[in-house]
Enzyme design. Structure first.
Site, mmCIF file in Angstrom:
data_model
loop_
_atom_site.group_PDB
_atom_site.id
_atom_site.type_symbol
_atom_site.label_atom_id
_atom_site.label_comp_id
_atom_site.label_asym_id
_atom_site.label_seq_id
_atom_site.Cartn_x
_atom_site.Cartn_y
_atom_site.Cartn_z
ATOM 1 N N ALA A 61 1.050 -0.925 -0.372
ATOM 2 C CA ALA A 61 0.088 0.209 0.212
ATOM 3 C C ALA A 61 0.470 1.483 -0.239
ATOM 4 O O ALA A 61 1.845 1.685 0.742
ATOM 5 C CB ALA A 61 -0.890 -0.220 1.630
ATOM 6 N N GLY A 100 1.019 -5.506 0.890
ATOM 7 C CA GLY A 100 -0.245 -4.904 0.189
ATOM 8 C C GLY A 100 0.055 -6.019 -1.336
ATOM 9 O O GLY A 100 -0.653 -6.228 -2.318
ATOM 10 N N GLU A 103 -0.246 -9.292 -0.877
ATOM 11 C CA GLU A 103 -1.520 -9.986 -0.190
ATOM 12 C C GLU A 103 -2.325 -9.925 -1.662
ATOM 13 O O GLU A 103 -3.329 -10.590 -2.126
ATOM 14 C CB GLU A 103 -2.463 -8.646 0.246
ATOM 15 C CG GLU A 103 -2.013 -8.818 1.654
ATOM 16 C CD GLU A 103 -2.086 -7.873 3.053
ATOM 17 O OE1 GLU A 103 -2.304 -6.646 2.467
ATOM 18 O OE2 GLU A 103 -3.026 -7.888 4.007
ATOM 19 N N GLU A 123 4.085 -5.137 7.807
ATOM 20 C CA GLU A 123 2.478 -3.879 7.994
ATOM 21 C C GLU A 123 3.431 -4.060 9.802
ATOM 22 O O GLU A 123 3.145 -3.043 10.033
ATOM 23 C CB GLU A 123 2.065 -4.648 7.803
ATOM 24 C CG GLU A 123 0.869 -4.473 6.260
ATOM 25 C CD GLU A 123 1.597 -5.879 5.410
ATOM 26 O OE1 GLU A 123 2.020 -6.437 6.016
ATOM 27 O OE2 GLU A 123 1.008 -5.595 4.834
HETATM 28 C C1 LIG Z 1 -7.627 1.043 6.268
HETATM 29 C C2 LIG Z 1 -6.892 1.163 4.973
HETATM 30 C C3 LIG Z 1 -6.537 0.118 4.798
HETATM 31 C C4 LIG Z 1 -5.558 -0.508 3.956
HETATM 32 C C5 LIG Z 1 -5.253 -2.030 3.699
HETATM 33 C C6 LIG Z 1 -3.875 -2.472 3.752
HETATM 34 C C7 LIG Z 1 -2.694 -2.414 2.890
HETATM 35 C C8 LIG Z 1 -0.990 -3.311 3.344
HETATM 36 O O1 LIG Z 1 -2.031 -4.554 4.362
HETATM 37 C C9 LIG Z 1 -0.541 -2.136 4.016
HETATM 38 C C10 LIG Z 1 0.479 -2.171 3.927
HETATM 39 O O2 LIG Z 1 1.000 -2.902 2.649
HETATM 40 S S1 LIG Z 1 1.562 -1.163 4.146
HETATM 41 C C11 LIG Z 1 2.880 -0.981 2.842
HETATM 42 C C12 LIG Z 1 3.821 -2.756 3.280
HETATM 43 N N1 LIG Z 1 5.311 -2.616 1.854
HETATM 44 C C13 LIG Z 1 6.019 -2.363 3.514
HETATM 45 O O3 LIG Z 1 6.127 -1.916 4.472
HETATM 46 C C14 LIG Z 1 7.330 -2.338 2.507
HETATM 47 C C15 LIG Z 1 8.200 -0.042 2.784
HETATM 48 N N2 LIG Z 1 9.258 -0.406 1.408
HETATM 49 C C16 LIG Z 1 9.738 -1.435 1.513
HETATM 50 O O4 LIG Z 1 10.723 -1.909 2.030
HETATM 51 C C17 LIG Z 1 11.269 -0.821 0.681
HETATM 52 O O5 LIG Z 1 11.024 1.545 0.621
HETATM 53 C C18 LIG Z 1 11.742 -1.539 -0.938
HETATM 54 C C19 LIG Z 1 12.521 -2.686 0.101
HETATM 55 C C20 LIG Z 1 10.391 -1.873 -1.967
HETATM 56 C C21 LIG Z 1 12.843 -0.562 -1.509
HETATM 57 O O6 LIG Z 1 13.987 -0.386 -0.661
HETATM 58 P P1 LIG Z 1 14.663 0.239 -1.713
HETATM 59 O O7 LIG Z 1 15.209 -0.410 -3.244
HETATM 60 O O8 LIG Z 1 15.555 0.768 -0.557
HETATM 61 O O9 LIG Z 1 14.257 1.627 -1.615
HETATM 62 P P2 LIG Z 1 14.086 2.994 -0.138
HETATM 63 O O10 LIG Z 1 14.832 4.227 -0.708
HETATM 64 O O11 LIG Z 1 12.957 2.454 0.728
HETATM 65 O O12 LIG Z 1 12.193 3.119 -1.311
HETATM 66 C C22 LIG Z 1 12.315 4.017 -2.325
HETATM 67 C C23 LIG Z 1 11.121 4.666 -2.170
HETATM 68 O O13 LIG Z 1 10.573 4.228 -2.180
HETATM 69 C C24 LIG Z 1 9.582 4.889 -1.125
HETATM 70 N N3 LIG Z 1 8.271 4.099 -0.532
HETATM 71 C C25 LIG Z 1 8.738 2.086 -0.396
HETATM 72 N N4 LIG Z 1 8.060 1.550 -0.244
HETATM 73 C C26 LIG Z 1 6.965 2.421 0.121
HETATM 74 C C27 LIG Z 1 5.436 1.851 0.002
HETATM 75 N N5 LIG Z 1 4.744 1.131 0.613
HETATM 76 N N6 LIG Z 1 4.406 3.686 0.165
HETATM 77 C C28 LIG Z 1 4.743 4.489 -0.424
HETATM 78 N N7 LIG Z 1 6.198 4.934 -0.895
HETATM 79 C C29 LIG Z 1 7.081 3.998 -0.635
HETATM 80 C C30 LIG Z 1 10.511 5.141 -0.236
HETATM 81 O O14 LIG Z 1 9.707 6.381 0.758
HETATM 82 C C31 LIG Z 1 11.646 5.990 -0.756
HETATM 83 O O15 LIG Z 1 11.047 7.267 -1.154
HETATM 84 P P3 LIG Z 1 11.899 8.355 -1.142
HETATM 85 O O16 LIG Z 1 11.277 9.654 -1.467
HETATM 86 O O17 LIG Z 1 12.510 8.298 -3.127
HETATM 87 O O18 LIG Z 1 13.083 8.415 0.103
#
Ligand SMILES: CCCCCCC[C@H](O)CC(=O)SCCNC(=O)CCNC(=O)[C@H](O)C(C)(C)COP(=O)([O-])OP(=O)([O-])OC[C@H]1O[C@@H](n2cnc3c(N)ncnc32)[C@H](O)[C@@H]1OP(=O)([O-])[O-]
Length: 719
Positions: A61, A100, A103, A123
């Site tokens: 997400a 997500g 998922e 998450e």
């Molecule tokens: C009530 C509502 C209901 C909702 C439903 C829930 C759904 C779900 O269960 C919730 C989720 O998925 S929660 C999500 C679960 N997912 C996670 O927790 C995964 C979180 N992400 C990561 O672990 C790492 O970023 C990667 C491994 C994907 C890439 O690593 P890398 O290659 O070293 O690169 P990097 O430097 O790390 O990132 C590059 C740029 O991308 C940006 N960005 C990244 N992910 C983002 C995101 N999801 N979003 C936005 N931005 C995101 C990051 O900030 C950076 O931006 P900048 O402006 O350039 O600084």
């Protein structure tokens, strides 16, 4: 935000296009929803492949959207539509499928991964739970125990492990997308129902309740007050005990609770702050985007004490060749044995071969002629360090970068004895240096942008969270620690015990309270520093009363404890009692209680009842107040840097975001009001005098943390 194409005649190919990680923003969700509808309706389409652009399936997400009102189609019905359709859908996973993203893949009927891909449900690290069906589908797919482990820890798994666990169906070294397209054609006409996870039961062993109860006990013990891991177990329990729809209902309820929590906000702030600190900038206009690091292939470490050994191991593990230097053969041999043992131990854990071949040991500084970067890690003594730097300046090649691992000495003074002050920088590691994630990169007044880029880049290669800080006494982390330690000692004088103070801090979420940490580090370290600073020992001004030094309140309690030979864990006695020298289990010590009682009697102090709230306010608000002073003095780029230093270097609970974030959560007026109160009660403690930045922020309506920079008086940055 999702491209649609028809390939190989009958396969609809849906590509997520939201760089850099194809996060599921509102536009992407809309794109997927429309594309899936189109594919399911088109009679010429017989199967579907979902993939991501640029070698990344999906990072989950869009976390940036969490702070805004929700728009666009929600994830849950979008994923259900994929699963419920009558055409096979295959997820082609390259790069990552996280949160997500996984998922979404679990809603598909088949999953094919590239061999370098990783999947996971992280998450929980953002204070949430997988709320697009992850807590209900993953247990149904891989069973209760492995699903619990992945969901409660957020651990990423490799494609190979994902295959073993049954998360993916195939792994390929070739293009996952090409294989998925071929596979999607092969499975046309095969029964889909067994592939629809929501229709399956969670495979459960007979001792299901025990597994769930044990998982709950484990997460509660590890979580240190974090709520998300507990909610994750509750959601997975629903995947066992309830039908799918009721389980989804439970997942949504738990998510709604977490989503609004301050813990989720804190953890998401940490996610972005951790990335923000890597984007450093200096007052000169140089920044991470316009400053190129020097290539570093060969490094050296001077001094193989605790810090030097850890740094050497960290460098070797990052693949650098390292020259390790000690003053004499005996020390060198001892260091060599320790470093080899540490590398072997690490390699064994990872089923790898220790890279001992990358190391060269010597007592001869002239062997550093070809090294690109040298890290000095000798004893914390300015005269000794200057001597080392003078020698390095003459033996190393002219463009070699000289780094000091001092934990607080003046980097400029060290640079001044070299012929290349612009190539001198502080790299302050935290013990154990091969384990701790934090690195303070200290900018001396003449450190060049290139040298800053080199140190920051090296930190990244070592897997550290590197934060640029200014060259002031103690830099940022240790500077803020002093008022915290002082308050803890004052509380003992006034009636507290070490276990009362530690208990309050551990309840707050620190892994160890201040006195346990002091015992672990060794009480003689601070004792020596206090002696050098003239706070205790022969250099004390004889006119100073016992509980005042240099015009302010001072507690001699830690000195008295050291004088009794109580040096912490290593001597088996410190603020606590240990079963043996080097023992780790702290038990309250009646001798310390007696020492405190006698001390209070001697100084006419009437002990009073002290509660946790006072402990937290005095210790933490004093530390936070110093954080505001650090900002005011221009010694940190912003509050995010300070917070990352405390989260990664000092055990500040991540779900509380770091000290500056915590101050904002508590409310700046409240922090100011309590500091003012304590300052009135303790007028001889300057650290309780509220900083002018804090006052200014409160007067200006307590703006959000990302606006604090606007209230710094210019010119401010010492970076
Ligand atoms: C009530 C509502 C209901 C909702 C439903 C829930 C759904 C779900 O269960 C919730 C989720 O998925 S929660 C999500 C679960 N997912 C996670 O927790 C995964 C979180 N992400 C990561 O672990 C790492 O970023 C990667 C491994 C994907 C890439 O690593 P890398 O290659 O070293 O690169 P990097 O430097 O790390 O990132 C590059 C740029 O991308 C940006 N960005 C990244 N992910 C983002 C995101 N999801 N979003 C936005 N931005 C995101 C990051 O900030 C950076 O931006 P900048 O402006 O350039 O600084």
């Amino acid at each position: 935000m999702a491209r649609y194409a028809q390939v190989q005649g009958s396969v609809a190919l849906i590509t997520l296009t939201n760089p850099p990680v194809n996060a599921l923003s509102a536009a992407v969700r809309l794109g997927i929803t429309e594309a899936v509808t189109r594919a399911l309706r088109d009679p010429k389409v017989k199967s579907v492949v979902i993939c991501g652009e640029n070698g990344v399936f999906c990072g989950g997400a869009d976390i940036r959207e969490f702070a805004k009102p929700m728009t666009g189609p929600p994830l849950v019905p979008m994923i259900s539509a994929i699963e419920e359709g009558d055409k096979p859908v295959v997820a082609a996973i390259e790069g990552v499928a996280f949160g997500g993203g996984l998922e979404l893949a679990l809603g598909c009927h088949y999953r094919i991964a590239h061999s370098k891909a990783r999947v996971g449900l992280p998450e929980v690290t953002l204070g949430l739970l997988p709320a697009a069906g992850g807590t209900q589908r993953l247990p149904r797919l891989i069973g209760l125990a492995p699903a619990l482990e992945l969901i409660t820890t957020g651990r990423h798994v490799t494609a190979q492990e994902a295959l073993k666990l049954g998360i993916v169906d195939k792994v390929t070294d070739q293009s996952a997308q090409d294989l998925a397209i071929q596979f999607a054609q092969e499975v046309i006409g095969q029964p889909l129902l067994p592939r629809k996870l929501s229709t399956q039961l969670t495979p459960c062993p007979p001792d299901v309740d025990t597994i769930l109860d044990e998982a709950m006990a484990r997460v509660k013990q590890r979580a240190r007050g974090a709520m998300a891991p507990v909610a994750c177990v509750q959601a997975v329990r629903a995947a066992v005990n309830l039908p799918y729809q009721a389980g989804m209902q439970k997942e949504q309820e738990l998510m709604a609770f977490l989503f609004r929590s301050s813990q989720a906000r804190a953890l998401q702030y940490c996610f972005f702050a951790q990335r923000a600190v890597g984007k450093w900038s200096l007052s000169s206009g140089a920044h991470s985007g316009n400053s190129k690091p020097r290539p570093v292939t060969k490094a050296a470490v001077i001094g193989l004490g605790t810090m030097g050994r850890g740094i050497t191991v960290a460098l070797v593990k990052a693949g650098l060749s390292v020259v390790a230097v000690e003053t004499n053969k005996k020390q060198l041999e001892m260091g060599k044995q320790m470093v080899s043992a540490m590398l072997k131990h690490d390699a064994q854990k990872m089923n790898a071969v220790p890279r001992l071949d990358l190391l060269h040991y010597t007592t001869d500084l002239s062997e550093l002629k070809n090294t690109d970067l040298i890290i000095e890690a000798v004893f914390e003594d300015m005269a000794l360090k200057k001597e080392v730097f003078k020698k390095l300046s003459s033996v190393c090649k002219p463009d070699a970068v000289l780094c000091t691992n001092t934990s607080g000495l003046d980097v400029d003074e060290l640079a001044s004895v070299t012929k290349r002050p612009e190539l001198v920088v502080g790299m302050h590691f935290f013990a154990p240096a091969h384990v701790m994630k934090l690195l303070e990169v200290v900018r001396g007044s003449r450190s060049s942008p290139e040298v800053m880029a080199t140190a920051m880049h090296l930190g990244k290669r070592l897997g550290k969270v590197s934060v640029v800080v200014g060259n002031c006494s103690g830099f940022v982390g240790n500077r803020m620690l002093r008022p915290y330690l002082d308050q803890a000692n004052f509380l003992l004088e006034e009636g507290a015990t070490p276990e009362l103070v530690d208990g309050a801090l551990e309840e707050f979420g620190f892994p160890m309270g201040v006195f346990k940490v002091s015992d672990l580090s060794g009480l003689d370290v601070g004792w020596r520093i206090r002696k050098e600073a003239g706070l205790t020992g022969p250099n004390v001004d004889p006119k100073d009363p016992l509980r005042r030094r240099q015009g302010r309140r001072y507690s001699p309690l830690p000195d008295l404890v050291c004088e009794q030979g109580r040096l912490g864990q290593k001597s088996g006695r410190g603020w606590y009692l240990y079963d043996k020298p080097g023992g780790r289990v702290a038990t309250p010590d009646p001798d310390i209680h007696k020492l405190l009682e006698d001390y209070r009697v001697r100084h006419g102090i009437r002990p009073r009842q002290i509660g946790s709230q006072e402990v937290l306010e005095r210790c933490l608000f004093a530390l936070i107040n110093e954080g505001f002073r650090v900002l005011e003095d221009g010694m940190a780029m912003g509050p995010e840097g300070i917070d990352m230093i405390y989260v990664f270097g000092y055990g500040w609970p991540r779900h509380r975001g770091g000290p500056m974030f915590y101050a904002a959560m508590v409310g700046l007026p409240r922090v100011l009001e309590r500091l003012e109160y304590y300052q009135q009660v303790h007028p001889d403690v300057p650290h309780l005098q509220p900083s002018s930045l804090l006052r200014r922020l409160v007067v200006n309506g307590s703006p959000p943390l990302d606006k604090w920079r606007d209230f710094l008086q210019r010119p401010h940055s010492q970076l």
